[in-house]
Write an enzyme that holds these catalytic residues in place. Structure first.
Site, PDB file in Angstrom:
ATOM      1  CG  ASP A 159     -22.660  15.199 -14.364  1.00 62.69           C
ATOM      2  OD1 ASP A 159     -23.486  14.619 -13.635  1.00 62.69           O
ATOM      3  OD2 ASP A 159     -21.437  15.258 -14.098  1.00 62.69           O
TER       4      ASP A 159
ATOM      5  CE1 TYR B 219     -16.117  17.016 -11.809  1.00 63.39           C
ATOM      6  CE2 TYR B 219     -17.990  17.480 -13.225  1.00 63.39           C
ATOM      7  CZ  TYR B 219     -17.222  16.583 -12.509  1.00 63.39           C
ATOM      8  OH  TYR B 219     -17.578  15.253 -12.503  1.00 63.39           O
TER       9      TYR B 219
ATOM     10  NE  ARG C 130     -13.138  14.175 -31.148  1.00 63.88           N
ATOM     11  CZ  ARG C 130     -11.909  14.107 -30.659  1.00 63.88           C
ATOM     12  NH1 ARG C 130     -11.654  14.601 -29.453  1.00 63.88           N
ATOM     13  NH2 ARG C 130     -10.951  13.529 -31.338  1.00 63.88           N
TER      14      ARG C 130
ATOM     15  CE  LYS D  73     -21.129  14.452 -10.680  1.00 66.54           C
ATOM     16  NZ  LYS D  73     -20.507  15.399 -11.633  1.00 66.54           N
TER      17      LYS D  73
ATOM     18  CG  HIS E 176     -17.909  14.428  -6.645  1.00 66.54           C
ATOM     19  ND1 HIS E 176     -17.650  15.636  -7.244  1.00 66.54           N
ATOM     20  CD2 HIS E 176     -17.550  13.492  -7.549  1.00 66.54           C
ATOM     21  CE1 HIS E 176     -17.153  15.430  -8.447  1.00 66.54           C
ATOM     22  NE2 HIS E 176     -17.085  14.134  -8.653  1.00 66.54           N
TER      23      HIS E 176
ATOM     24  CG  LEU F 287     -16.859   8.056 -24.973  1.00 67.93           C
ATOM     25  CD1 LEU F 287     -16.581   9.341 -25.759  1.00 67.93           C
ATOM     26  CD2 LEU F 287     -17.441   6.985 -25.897  1.00 67.93           C
TER      27      LEU F 287
ATOM     28  CG  ASN G 110     -19.914  12.054 -28.320  1.00 70.94           C
ATOM     29  OD1 ASN G 110     -19.428  11.248 -29.123  1.00 70.94           O
ATOM     30  ND2 ASN G 110     -19.160  12.763 -27.483  1.00 70.94           N
TER      31      ASN G 110
ATOM     32  CE  LYS H  31     -13.712  17.744 -21.811  1.00 78.47           C
ATOM     33  NZ  LYS H  31     -12.268  17.442 -21.951  1.00 78.47           N
ATOM     34  CB  SER H  32     -16.341  16.335 -26.889  1.00 74.85           C
ATOM     35  OG  SER H  32     -15.543  16.953 -27.888  1.00 74.85           O
TER      36      SER H  32
HETATM   37  P1  NAD Z   1     -15.521  10.604 -21.333  1.00 76.07           P
HETATM   38  O1  NAD Z   1     -15.531   9.118 -21.343  1.00 76.07           O
HETATM   39  O2  NAD Z   1     -16.770  11.353 -21.615  1.00 76.07           O
HETATM   40  O3  NAD Z   1     -14.376  11.027 -22.340  1.00 76.07           O
HETATM   41  C1  NAD Z   1     -14.071  12.343 -22.596  1.00 76.07           C
HETATM   42  C2  NAD Z   1     -12.908  12.432 -23.568  1.00 76.07           C
HETATM   43  O4  NAD Z   1     -13.157  11.592 -24.695  1.00 76.07           O
HETATM   44  C3  NAD Z   1     -12.796  13.850 -24.100  1.00 76.07           C
HETATM   45  O5  NAD Z   1     -11.778  14.526 -23.397  1.00 76.07           O
HETATM   46  C4  NAD Z   1     -12.455  13.695 -25.562  1.00 76.07           C
HETATM   47  O6  NAD Z   1     -11.081  13.792 -25.710  1.00 76.07           O
HETATM   48  C5  NAD Z   1     -12.865  12.288 -25.892  1.00 76.07           C
HETATM   49  N1  NAD Z   1     -14.058  12.243 -26.755  1.00 76.07           N
HETATM   50  C6  NAD Z   1     -15.342  12.593 -26.446  1.00 76.07           C
HETATM   51  N2  NAD Z   1     -16.162  12.371 -27.490  1.00 76.07           N
HETATM   52  C7  NAD Z   1     -15.386  11.879 -28.480  1.00 76.07           C
HETATM   53  C8  NAD Z   1     -15.629  11.451 -29.802  1.00 76.07           C
HETATM   54  N3  NAD Z   1     -16.862  11.463 -30.319  1.00 76.07           N
HETATM   55  N4  NAD Z   1     -14.584  11.007 -30.542  1.00 76.07           N
HETATM   56  C9  NAD Z   1     -13.342  10.962 -30.059  1.00 76.07           C
HETATM   57  N5  NAD Z   1     -13.032  11.349 -28.785  1.00 76.07           N
HETATM   58  C10 NAD Z   1     -14.043  11.808 -28.017  1.00 76.07           C
HETATM   59  O7  NAD Z   1     -14.882  11.039 -19.933  1.00 76.07           O
HETATM   60  P2  NAD Z   1     -15.167  12.096 -18.783  1.00 76.07           P
HETATM   61  O8  NAD Z   1     -15.153  13.485 -19.266  1.00 76.07           O
HETATM   62  O9  NAD Z   1     -14.244  11.723 -17.688  1.00 76.07           O
HETATM   63  O10 NAD Z   1     -16.632  11.690 -18.293  1.00 76.07           O
HETATM   64  C11 NAD Z   1     -17.817  12.321 -18.731  1.00 76.07           C
HETATM   65  C12 NAD Z   1     -18.465  13.085 -17.625  1.00 76.07           C
HETATM   66  O11 NAD Z   1     -18.684  12.245 -16.483  1.00 76.07           O
HETATM   67  C13 NAD Z   1     -17.624  14.236 -17.051  1.00 76.07           C
HETATM   68  O12 NAD Z   1     -17.574  15.353 -17.876  1.00 76.07           O
HETATM   69  C14 NAD Z   1     -18.316  14.454 -15.738  1.00 76.07           C
HETATM   70  O13 NAD Z   1     -19.515  15.171 -15.944  1.00 76.07           O
HETATM   71  C15 NAD Z   1     -18.622  13.026 -15.303  1.00 76.07           C
HETATM   72  N6  NAD Z   1     -17.603  12.476 -14.370  1.00 76.07           N
HETATM   73  C16 NAD Z   1     -17.966  12.210 -13.095  1.00 76.07           C
HETATM   74  C17 NAD Z   1     -17.045  11.715 -12.193  1.00 76.07           C
HETATM   75  C18 NAD Z   1     -17.471  11.404 -10.782  1.00 76.07           C
HETATM   76  O14 NAD Z   1     -16.619  11.125  -9.933  1.00 76.07           O
HETATM   77  N7  NAD Z   1     -18.733  11.443 -10.470  1.00 76.07           N
HETATM   78  C19 NAD Z   1     -15.715  11.489 -12.588  1.00 76.07           C
HETATM   79  C20 NAD Z   1     -15.368  11.772 -13.907  1.00 76.07           C
HETATM   80  C21 NAD Z   1     -16.305  12.245 -14.794  1.00 76.07           C
END
Ligand code: NAD
Length: 277
Positions: A46, A51, A237, A76, A109, A191, A241, A231-232
């Site tokens: 994604d 980005y 991690r 997007k 988006h 998360l 996940n 995302k990580s």
């Molecule tokens: P997320 O909830 O996936 O959290 C990511 C953060 O959580 C990471 O930076 C990391 O520090 C931590 N993390 C991840 N796995 C972990 C684990 N197993 N243990 C401990 N910490 C962990 O948040 P995100 O990145 O904002 O969202 C995921 C994806 O959603 C994005 O990468 C993107 O593709 C999408 N997104 C879309 C929009 C939109 O407006 N459409 C907005 C934000 C994100």
């Protein structure tokens, strides 16, 4: 390697229910991160124009040795490409950056309803779909009112609605509306960008199920039927996940997690967000 379930979209296209998101992954980290994710078994990536890492996602996929059809790609439209003509230009940019002829899923988006009417932008996505440049089209950050306008005025019902959702923002009404209209829900920040991971209830449940709080939270999304792409940039991690398919939360524990809701957003409110950069 675990088999990731798929969700069948309203046009018959299948999307993996678990993928890898690259928001806030720097361009110089993206090839490495996507390469690791593909090695672990992720088959949904994604990304988004905003980005600024579409090109690097494309490079990682091209170098992976996987067939193009084996990886489901979402991008997007940038918030600065509103309206019919700009959106058509936008898909050209995305396809060129990713180095592909057809994307699997292309989304608006943000609705940005206070800036410009999104129906014209959606008409461009309909054209992109009819021309075969996207296998499916959808929206992101659309509330019930935004979706209802498309249902009333547009030809094609969005295949997905990608919204912020996590245990602190359960979005039950919007998930129900999506489901009622055959729109698959994708949960972004599953998360809560890490904010839910220290929650006492999730930590307790993780002990009960011999899993981590992240795995319990991600599994909750899967059992709700949502598509997720945490995302990580750390392979360990990413592996953690991915390890959520040998776990089944009880109905009682599903309800316990849903009860953590506090309507708390990490990101902007789609009703008022108007950033068009
Ligand atoms: P997320 O909830 O996936 O959290 C990511 C953060 O959580 C990471 O930076 C990391 O520090 C931590 N993390 C991840 N796995 C972990 C684990 N197993 N243990 C401990 N910490 C962990 O948040 P995100 O990145 O904002 O969202 C995921 C994806 O959603 C994005 O990468 C993107 O593709 C999408 N997104 C879309 C929009 C939109 O407006 N459409 C907005 C934000 C994100």
């Amino acid at each position: 390697m675990a088999t990731v379930p798929t969700v069948t979209l309203n046009n018959g296209v299948e999307i993996p229910q678990l993928g890898f998101g690259v928001f806030l992954v720097r361009p110089d980290e993206t090839v490495g991160a996507v390469t690791s994710a593909l090695k672990i078994g992720y088959r949904l990536i994604d990304t988004a124009q905003m980005y600024q890492n579409e090109k690097e996602v494309g490079i990682a996929i091209a170098r992976s040795g996987l067939q193009r059809s084996e990886v489901f790609l979402t991008s997007k439209l940038g918030n600065n490409k509103l309206g019919f003509d700009a959106a058509l230009f936008g898909i050209d940019e995305t396809l060129a950056a990713l180095g592909i002829e057809q994307i699997d899923l292309f989304l608006i988006h943000w609705p940005l309803a206070t800036v410009r009417d999104f129906v014209g932008t959606w008409e461009a996505l309909e054209r992109i779909y009819v021309e075969g440049r996207a296998r499916a089209i959808g929206v992101s950050n659309f509330d019930v009112g935004h979706l209802q306008r498309l249902l009333d005025e547009a030809e094609i019902v969005p295949a997905v609605n990608q919204i912020e959702a996590h245990p602190y923002l359960t979005q039950e009404a919007l998930l129900a509306f999506d489901a009622e209209h055959g729109i698959a829900t994708e949960a972004w920040s599953p998360l809560g960008r890490g904010a839910v991971l220290g929650d006492r209830q999730l930590v307790d449940l993780a002990t009960t199920y011999a899993k981590t709080p992240a795995q319990v939270a991600l599994r909750w999304h899967i059992q709700r039927g949502s598509i997720i792409f945490p995302k990580s940039i750390h392979p360990e991690r990413m592996r953690e996940n991915f390890g959520i398919f040998d776990l089944e939360l009880s109905t009682k524990d599903m309800r316990r997690i849903s009860a953590l809701n506090r309507d708390k957003r990490i990101g902007p409110d789609p009703e008022t967000f108007s950033e068009i950069r």
